[in-house]
Design a protein around this motif. Sequence first.
Motif, PDB file in Angstrom:
ATOM      1  N   LEU A 277       0.842  -1.188   0.000  1.00  0.00           N
ATOM      2  CA  LEU A 277       0.000   0.000   0.000  1.00  0.00           C
ATOM      3  C   LEU A 277       0.884   1.248   0.000  1.00  0.00           C
ATOM      4  N   LYS A 278       0.614   2.144  -0.924  1.00  0.00           N
ATOM      5  CA  LYS A 278       1.288   3.430  -0.911  1.00  0.00           C
ATOM      6  C   LYS A 278       0.756   4.280   0.245  1.00  0.00           C
ATOM      7  N   LYS A 279       1.447   5.353   0.564  1.00  0.00           N
ATOM      8  CA  LYS A 279       1.006   6.211   1.653  1.00  0.00           C
ATOM      9  C   LYS A 279      -0.410   6.721   1.387  1.00  0.00           C
ATOM     10  N   ASP A 280      -1.265   6.599   2.381  1.00  0.00           N
ATOM     11  CA  ASP A 280      -2.676   6.987   2.358  1.00  0.00           C
ATOM     12  C   ASP A 280      -3.551   6.034   1.529  1.00  0.00           C
ATOM     13  N   GLU A 281      -2.967   4.976   0.986  1.00  0.00           N
ATOM     14  CA  GLU A 281      -3.757   3.954   0.306  1.00  0.00           C
ATOM     15  C   GLU A 281      -4.279   2.973   1.356  1.00  0.00           C
ATOM     16  N   ALA A 282      -5.474   2.411   1.103  1.00  0.00           N
ATOM     17  CA  ALA A 282      -6.133   1.606   2.126  1.00  0.00           C
ATOM     18  C   ALA A 282      -6.453   0.196   1.638  1.00  0.00           C
ATOM     19  N   LEU A 283      -6.445  -0.733   2.575  1.00  0.00           N
ATOM     20  CA  LEU A 283      -6.942  -2.095   2.386  1.00  0.00           C
ATOM     21  C   LEU A 283      -8.260  -2.199   3.135  1.00  0.00           C
ATOM     22  N   HIS A 284      -9.295  -2.710   2.450  1.00  0.00           N
ATOM     23  CA  HIS A 284     -10.617  -2.829   3.054  1.00  0.00           C
ATOM     24  C   HIS A 284     -10.967  -4.302   3.198  1.00  0.00           C
ATOM     25  N   LEU A 285     -11.147  -4.758   4.431  1.00  0.00           N
ATOM     26  CA  LEU A 285     -11.500  -6.137   4.733  1.00  0.00           C
ATOM     27  C   LEU A 285     -12.915  -6.188   5.290  1.00  0.00           C
ATOM     28  N   GLN A 286     -13.697  -7.181   4.850  1.00  0.00           N
ATOM     29  CA  GLN A 286     -15.057  -7.376   5.356  1.00  0.00           C
ATOM     30  C   GLN A 286     -15.280  -8.866   5.611  1.00  0.00           C
ATOM     31  N   GLU A 287     -15.846  -9.169   6.769  1.00  0.00           N
ATOM     32  CA  GLU A 287     -16.150 -10.542   7.120  1.00  0.00           C
ATOM     33  C   GLU A 287     -17.523 -10.615   7.785  1.00  0.00           C
ATOM     34  N   THR A 288     -18.241 -11.675   7.501  1.00  0.00           N
ATOM     35  CA  THR A 288     -19.544 -11.899   8.114  1.00  0.00           C
ATOM     36  C   THR A 288     -19.555 -13.280   8.748  1.00  0.00           C
ATOM     37  N   LEU A 289     -19.955 -13.328  10.011  1.00  0.00           N
ATOM     38  CA  LEU A 289     -20.119 -14.577  10.744  1.00  0.00           C
ATOM     39  C   LEU A 289     -21.592 -14.764  11.075  1.00  0.00           C
ATOM     40  N   VAL A 290     -22.110 -15.952  10.840  1.00  0.00           N
ATOM     41  CA  VAL A 290     -23.475 -16.290  11.240  1.00  0.00           C
ATOM     42  C   VAL A 290     -23.425 -17.556  12.086  1.00  0.00           C
ATOM     43  N   ILE A 291     -24.059 -17.501  13.249  1.00  0.00           N
ATOM     44  CA  ILE A 291     -24.091 -18.633  14.171  1.00  0.00           C
ATOM     45  C   ILE A 291     -25.520 -19.148  14.236  1.00  0.00           C
ATOM     46  N   ARG A 292     -25.696 -20.450  13.956  1.00  0.00           N
ATOM     47  CA  ARG A 292     -27.023 -21.069  14.002  1.00  0.00           C
ATOM     48  C   ARG A 292     -26.948 -22.369  14.771  1.00  0.00           C
ATOM     49  N   SER A 293     -28.025 -22.695  15.479  1.00  0.00           N
ATOM     50  CA  SER A 293     -28.061 -23.959  16.201  1.00  0.00           C
ATOM     51  C   SER A 293     -28.272 -25.106  15.223  1.00  0.00           C
ATOM     52  N   ILE A 294     -27.701 -26.261  15.552  1.00  0.00           N
ATOM     53  CA  ILE A 294     -27.873 -27.441  14.742  1.00  0.00           C
ATOM     54  C   ILE A 294     -29.083 -28.212  15.258  1.00  0.00           C
ATOM     55  N   PRO A 295     -30.075 -28.492  14.420  1.00  0.00           N
ATOM     56  CA  PRO A 295     -31.245 -29.222  14.890  1.00  0.00           C
ATOM     57  C   PRO A 295     -30.871 -30.597  15.440  1.00  0.00           C
ATOM     58  N   LYS A 296     -31.478 -30.953  16.549  1.00  0.00           N
ATOM     59  CA  LYS A 296     -31.227 -32.267  17.126  1.00  0.00           C
ATOM     60  C   LYS A 296     -31.863 -33.342  16.276  1.00  0.00           C
ATOM     61  N   LYS A 297     -31.169 -34.469  16.152  1.00  0.00           N
ATOM     62  CA  LYS A 297     -31.715 -35.578  15.393  1.00  0.00           C
ATOM     63  C   LYS A 297     -32.881 -36.210  16.144  1.00  0.00           C
ATOM     64  N   LYS A 298     -33.935 -36.500  15.386  1.00  0.00           N
ATOM     65  CA  LYS A 298     -35.101 -37.121  16.000  1.00  0.00           C
ATOM     66  C   LYS A 298     -34.840 -38.606  16.267  1.00  0.00           C
TER      67      LYS A 298
END
Length: 300
Positions: A277-298
């Motif tokens: 990165l040159k001076k004043d140049e930027a790196l943009h990082l984006q991450e998304t996390l989703v947490i869901r319960s796992i259905p219990k087996k019948k």
Amino acid sequence: MSLRAFLASALLLVAGPAFADPAIGKRVDAIFADDAVTLTEAGKTVLVYRTKPLDPAAEPGRSNYVGVLYAPDGTALTEDRPGDHPHQRGIWWAWMKVQTGGKTVADGWYMKGLSYFVRSKTFLGDAEGGGTLTVEVDWMVNSGPELAYVARETTKVTVRPLKSGARRVEFDTTITSRVDALGLGGSEDDRGFGGFSIRLVDPEHLTFASAGKTITPNGAAITAGGNMGFAWTGDGAPAWAVGLACKANGQAVTRWMLYNDRSMQNCVFPGRAPLVLKKDEALHLQETLVIRSIPKKKSP
């Protein structure tokens, strides 16, 4: 529903729009301390963001990361400073090669020669009941005779309200160079790991899926889809699945370092060769996390 199909449905939430539950009293909030910010929902901890090292003398670079991420039922899904890899953190972004002028001056992965000064930390709730923690951070290289200010970071962590028991957490990080040529590069091998990483608990019992296919770790960087699903199997394992999507400068990251032994999981960016990165140049990082319960087996 098979585990593969369940992980695929979880990944749809990663790629989909933000969701909200307008129920009163379930708002996301923040608790500020000198060395951390705790984000909560309805009084339950969602995550703890460390803003100062617990031991500044021994580990001055151990800050600016999420120590623990919790599932909606309070299960800890990440671990900080595990005995097998003490340098690993719960959720963090770091590179082995931090360079100025083409010379490596620090290693953020192993926390050598680099420390983070959190200039400010603020929290703002939104009309949907979620909220965003914003931290402004200065990167300071301390490997030379004088401290060197090499980058300015702004990280936003947004927690969306629970919906149908699922939790969504979004990370948005901008790293702006304050020197003429700031290089960020991964490990000096074919894996090239570096960037956004998560140390999930009990990795020996993780399963992996991407783009509807089961993924098997093999000790090398794997090219897969832009989303990765993680779920635990076995007695006593967390009854949750985690979906993760990563982007760098607006492009999906599709190289992954995955482990079924005691280690982290990583969206590999940029790889072994440093991004400069040159001076004043930027790196943009984006991450998304989703947490869901796992259905219990019948029962049959």
